[in-house]
Design a protein around this motif. Sequence first.
Motif, PDB file in Angstrom:
ATOM      1  N   PHE A  84     -71.986 -28.940 -33.806  1.00 19.03           N
ATOM      2  CA  PHE A  84     -72.744 -29.302 -35.006  1.00 19.03           C
ATOM      3  C   PHE A  84     -71.748 -29.713 -36.087  1.00 19.03           C
ATOM      4  N   VAL A  85     -71.607 -31.020 -36.277  1.00 20.48           N
ATOM      5  CA  VAL A  85     -70.667 -31.551 -37.262  1.00 20.48           C
ATOM      6  C   VAL A  85     -71.472 -32.252 -38.346  1.00 20.48           C
ATOM      7  N   PRO A  86     -71.485 -31.718 -39.561  1.00 17.47           N
ATOM      8  CA  PRO A  86     -72.259 -32.350 -40.639  1.00 17.47           C
ATOM      9  C   PRO A  86     -71.900 -33.821 -40.817  1.00 17.47           C
ATOM     10  N   GLY A  87     -72.932 -34.643 -40.949  1.00 20.06           N
ATOM     11  CA  GLY A  87     -72.739 -36.069 -41.165  1.00 20.06           C
ATOM     12  C   GLY A  87     -72.451 -36.871 -39.912  1.00 20.06           C
ATOM     13  N   LYS A  88     -72.241 -36.209 -38.785  1.00 23.78           N
ATOM     14  CA  LYS A  88     -71.899 -36.921 -37.546  1.00 23.78           C
ATOM     15  C   LYS A  88     -72.750 -36.487 -36.362  1.00 23.78           C
ATOM     16  N   GLY A 113     -79.902 -32.104 -45.508  1.00 23.80           N
ATOM     17  CA  GLY A 113     -79.211 -33.380 -45.400  1.00 23.80           C
ATOM     18  C   GLY A 113     -77.930 -33.426 -44.593  1.00 23.80           C
ATOM     19  N   ARG A 114     -77.513 -32.327 -43.990  1.00 25.80           N
ATOM     20  CA  ARG A 114     -76.250 -32.347 -43.237  1.00 25.80           C
ATOM     21  C   ARG A 114     -76.382 -32.975 -41.863  1.00 25.80           C
ATOM     22  N   TYR A 115     -77.581 -32.900 -41.275  1.00 23.96           N
ATOM     23  CA  TYR A 115     -77.789 -33.390 -39.917  1.00 23.96           C
ATOM     24  C   TYR A 115     -78.971 -34.350 -39.885  1.00 23.96           C
ATOM     25  N   GLU A 116     -78.842 -35.379 -39.065  1.00 24.85           N
ATOM     26  CA  GLU A 116     -79.969 -36.293 -38.852  1.00 24.85           C
ATOM     27  C   GLU A 116     -80.875 -35.688 -37.782  1.00 24.85           C
ATOM     28  N   VAL A 117     -82.186 -35.894 -37.941  1.00 24.72           N
ATOM     29  CA  VAL A 117     -83.149 -35.320 -37.003  1.00 24.72           C
ATOM     30  C   VAL A 117     -84.173 -36.372 -36.601  1.00 24.72           C
TER      31      VAL A 117
END
Length: 198
Positions: A84-88, A113-117
């Motif tokens: 789990f890498v924020p923004g990536k 907002g750290r992860y796209e879903v």
Amino acid sequence: MLKRKIDKYLADWLANPNHKPLIVRGARQVGKTESIRLFGKTHFSHFIEINFTLQKTYRSIFDTGYEVDTIIKNISHINPSLPFVPGKTLLFFDEMQDCPDCATALKSFCMDGRYEVICSGSLMGLYYRQIESNSVGYKEDYILHSMDFEEFLYANGMNEFAIAALRKKFEARESLDEAMHGKMMDSFKRYLFVGGLP
């Protein structure tokens, strides 16, 4: 991989700085999972796919709360190797009709907002009212249908220029020359026979 119109939609969705978690709906076997999987693997360093039908253990990840950190911790307890890498990182929750609680978590992911879903599901008619009420204002929707005739032509090797020329003729209500008309009728009959399934 077949070229689909959802490919452009997903790229535009990601490019929009104000995008929200996305729910892709549609009938079974129209290409939802493959389209999202290809997008995730080509646009993100880290792609995490959870299928609530095939991986029932993951249905419990929302049992202790809907905060993003809680969900990530619960996923990591099941599979510590997931990055789990924020923004990536793109989190893809597939078959969400088997875990409607997933929809409630979309608000947290949207605000965090750290992860796209991206979520997808088939036959969600029975559950969509619950999903809609749990995530209203914090998600976007896209309905994927079977291949349209244009997508069918792409899949059968017709290039963008030729399809654009056909589209222009169609929109102007102009007829094709006899040879092209015959070729398109043959293609259309094959398209009808296939039924638009990828």
